[in-house]
Design a protein around this motif. Structure first.
Motif, PDB file in Angstrom:
ATOM      1  N   ARG A  53       0.836  -1.201   0.000  1.00  0.00           N
ATOM      2  CA  ARG A  53       0.000   0.000   0.000  1.00  0.00           C
ATOM      3  C   ARG A  53       0.868   1.248   0.000  1.00  0.00           C
ATOM      4  O   ARG A  53       0.581   2.220  -0.683  1.00  0.00           O
ATOM      5  N   GLN A  54       1.948   1.220   0.751  1.00  0.00           N
ATOM      6  CA  GLN A  54       2.801   2.404   0.882  1.00  0.00           C
ATOM      7  C   GLN A  54       3.669   2.637  -0.357  1.00  0.00           C
ATOM      8  O   GLN A  54       3.814   3.756  -0.810  1.00  0.00           O
TER       9      GLN A  54
ATOM     10  N   THR B 244       5.544  -1.637  -7.913  1.00  0.00           N
ATOM     11  CA  THR B 244       6.581  -1.136  -8.818  1.00  0.00           C
ATOM     12  C   THR B 244       7.704  -0.407  -8.096  1.00  0.00           C
ATOM     13  O   THR B 244       8.786  -0.250  -8.656  1.00  0.00           O
ATOM     14  N   ARG B 245       7.486   0.031  -6.856  1.00  0.00           N
ATOM     15  CA  ARG B 245       8.524   0.770  -6.112  1.00  0.00           C
ATOM     16  C   ARG B 245       9.245  -0.076  -5.084  1.00  0.00           C
ATOM     17  O   ARG B 245      10.056   0.435  -4.331  1.00  0.00           O
TER      18      ARG B 245
ATOM     19  N   ALA C 105      12.304   0.933  -2.522  1.00  0.00           N
ATOM     20  CA  ALA C 105      12.105   0.889  -1.074  1.00  0.00           C
ATOM     21  C   ALA C 105      13.160   0.026  -0.394  1.00  0.00           C
ATOM     22  O   ALA C 105      13.694   0.391   0.655  1.00  0.00           O
ATOM     23  N   VAL C 106      13.492  -1.116  -0.993  1.00  0.00           N
ATOM     24  CA  VAL C 106      14.521  -1.995  -0.428  1.00  0.00           C
ATOM     25  C   VAL C 106      15.882  -1.303  -0.467  1.00  0.00           C
ATOM     26  O   VAL C 106      16.634  -1.338   0.501  1.00  0.00           O
ATOM     27  N   TYR C 107      16.184  -0.640  -1.575  1.00  0.00           N
ATOM     28  CA  TYR C 107      17.451   0.082  -1.697  1.00  0.00           C
ATOM     29  C   TYR C 107      17.534   1.194  -0.652  1.00  0.00           C
ATOM     30  O   TYR C 107      18.562   1.374   0.000  1.00  0.00           O
ATOM     31  N   GLU C 108      16.456   1.927  -0.475  1.00  0.00           N
ATOM     32  CA  GLU C 108      16.443   3.004   0.519  1.00  0.00           C
ATOM     33  C   GLU C 108      16.640   2.454   1.928  1.00  0.00           C
ATOM     34  O   GLU C 108      17.405   3.008   2.718  1.00  0.00           O
TER      35      GLU C 108
END
Length: 51
Positions: free
Chosen positions: A12-13, A17-18, A22-25
């Protein structure tokens, strides 16, 4: 580093596709925190070492 927690509602957040972003961040933030903790430990050790 003790652990990295991924939110249960990541879809949801971030959306599917992102997830890579998100994992990299999360990885870069965890690595930054680890490097900061090491630097603080080194500074504290240097300050308590006899001259």
């Amino acid at each position: 580093m003790d652990d990295v927690t991924i939110s249960r509602d990541w879809r949801r957040q971030a959306g599917v596709t992102r997830i890579g972003d998100a994992v990299y961040e999360a990885y870069t933030r965890a690595l930054g925190s680890l490097l900061e903790a090491i630097a603080v430990e080194e500074l504290q050790r240097d300050q308590t070492a006899p001259a």
